[in-house]
Design an enzyme around this catalytic site. Structure first.
Site, short mmCIF file in Angstrom:
data_model
loop_
_atom_site.label_atom_id
_atom_site.label_comp_id
_atom_site.label_asym_id
_atom_site.label_seq_id
_atom_site.Cartn_x
_atom_site.Cartn_y
_atom_site.Cartn_z
N SER A 7 0.83 -1.20 0.00
CA SER A 7 0.00 0.00 0.00
C SER A 7 0.86 1.25 0.00
CB SER A 7 -0.91 0.02 1.23
OG SER A 7 -1.59 1.26 1.31
N HIS A 30 -0.98 -1.07 -4.40
CA HIS A 30 -2.29 -0.66 -3.92
C HIS A 30 -2.29 0.85 -3.71
CE1 HIS A 30 -6.18 -1.62 -2.05
NE2 HIS A 30 -5.91 -0.65 -1.19
N ASP A 32 -4.43 3.98 -2.54
CA ASP A 32 -5.62 4.43 -1.80
C ASP A 32 -5.99 5.84 -2.23
OD1 ASP A 32 -6.32 2.27 0.04
OD2 ASP A 32 -4.33 2.62 0.89
N MET A 34 -8.56 8.80 -1.46
CA MET A 34 -9.49 9.27 -0.43
C MET A 34 -9.88 10.72 -0.72
SD MET A 34 -7.62 7.77 2.97
CE MET A 34 -6.80 6.18 2.98
N HIS A 63 -7.92 1.71 -5.00
CA HIS A 63 -9.01 1.54 -4.04
C HIS A 63 -9.65 2.90 -3.79
CE1 HIS A 63 -10.16 0.40 0.40
NE2 HIS A 63 -11.22 0.62 -0.36
N MET A 65 -11.88 5.22 -2.04
CA MET A 65 -12.63 5.51 -0.82
C MET A 65 -13.21 6.91 -0.99
SD MET A 65 -10.14 3.79 2.02
CE MET A 65 -8.65 3.78 1.04
N MET A 134 -12.62 -5.02 4.10
CA MET A 134 -11.82 -4.13 4.93
C MET A 134 -11.68 -4.72 6.33
SD MET A 134 -10.83 -1.57 3.10
CE MET A 134 -10.16 -0.57 4.44
N ASP A 172 -7.64 -5.84 3.44
CA ASP A 172 -6.90 -4.58 3.54
C ASP A 172 -7.12 -4.00 4.92
OD1 ASP A 172 -5.77 -2.07 3.28
OD2 ASP A 172 -7.14 -1.36 1.73
#
Length: 224
Positions: A7, A30, A32, A34, A63, A65, A134, A172
């Site tokens: 990540s 990975h 993220d 956000m 991913h 979010m 998650m 994750d």
């Protein structure tokens, strides 16, 4: 075979190209994303994903979010993501979105927060390439693994097998040398690891060690 996805949330954002190179041998990176709305944190977006895709040959696992993934997810595929995960709690039309992601050439994945059960989404599984469970509340790295998610991982694996689907099952949150075996025994086969990789003296070696742990645990669980 177990897949390890380091990540970048735990990497040095000022040196992302070098941090990608540091985990050579990883299956995916990975990423993220956000938006400070769906989760209380703000990270990177489409321009950084596009730059990163040009800087590494490790495929990108984005991913999201974020709110309104139906609106924003396709842009991440166009930026170079090989897999795009959207949250069940945020998507307005998850089947349509999964089909759009796949039509653009990426893998489509559905993520579930800890309190969201998998069962209401059973009928959607054939539209997906991966399910993400998650194992912490999304929004921040470095959180402690939630053991109470292990039964949910098992139930998800059972649903996947019941339908005979080739879905990957990703976990994750808090994945490390002390938790990855429990996840693998429960049925996960894709593991997002942040500080367990980037906090190690040799991140690439940490990727290999975590993969071996997961594969050995999975073999024990299945009697292999």
């Amino acid at each position: 075979m177990a897949q390890i996805n380091p990540s970048l949330l735990s990497a040095d954002f000022a040196r992302l190209a070098e941090e990608a190179e540091a985990v050579r041998g990883a299956d995916w990176l990975h990423v993220d994303v956000m938006d400070n709305h769906f989760v209380p944190n703000l990270t990177l977006g489409v321009p950084v994903v596009e730059a990163l895709a040009k800087a590494t040959d490790i495929p990108l696992d984005c991913h999201l979010m974020i709110e309104e993934p139906d609106r924003w997810a396709p842009a991440f595929v166009e930026a170079g993501a090989g897999s795009v995960t959207f949250h069940a709690e945020a998507a307005a039309a998850p089947v349509r979105l999964a089909r759009e992601i796949r039509a653009k050439g990426a893998r489509a994945s559905l993520a579930l927060r800890p309190a969201t059960p998998i069962e209401p989404y059973e009928d959607l599984l054939p539209e997906l390439d991966m399910v993400l469970i998650m194992t912490v509340e999304p929004g921040f790295g470095g959180q402690a693994f939630l053991d109470i998610m292990l039964p949910k991982i098992r139930r998800t694996r059972q649903l996947i097998e019941r339908h005979g689907l080739p879905l990957w099952l990703q976990v994750d949150g808090g994945v490390s040398a002390t938790t990855i075996e429990r996840c693998a025994e429960a049925g996960a086969d894709v593991f997002v690891a942040g500080s367990a990789v980037y906090g190690a003296d040799d991140p690439a070696a940490a990727v290999g060690a975590l993969r071996r742990q997961a594969e050995e645990a999975a073999a024990r669980a299945t009697g292999g």
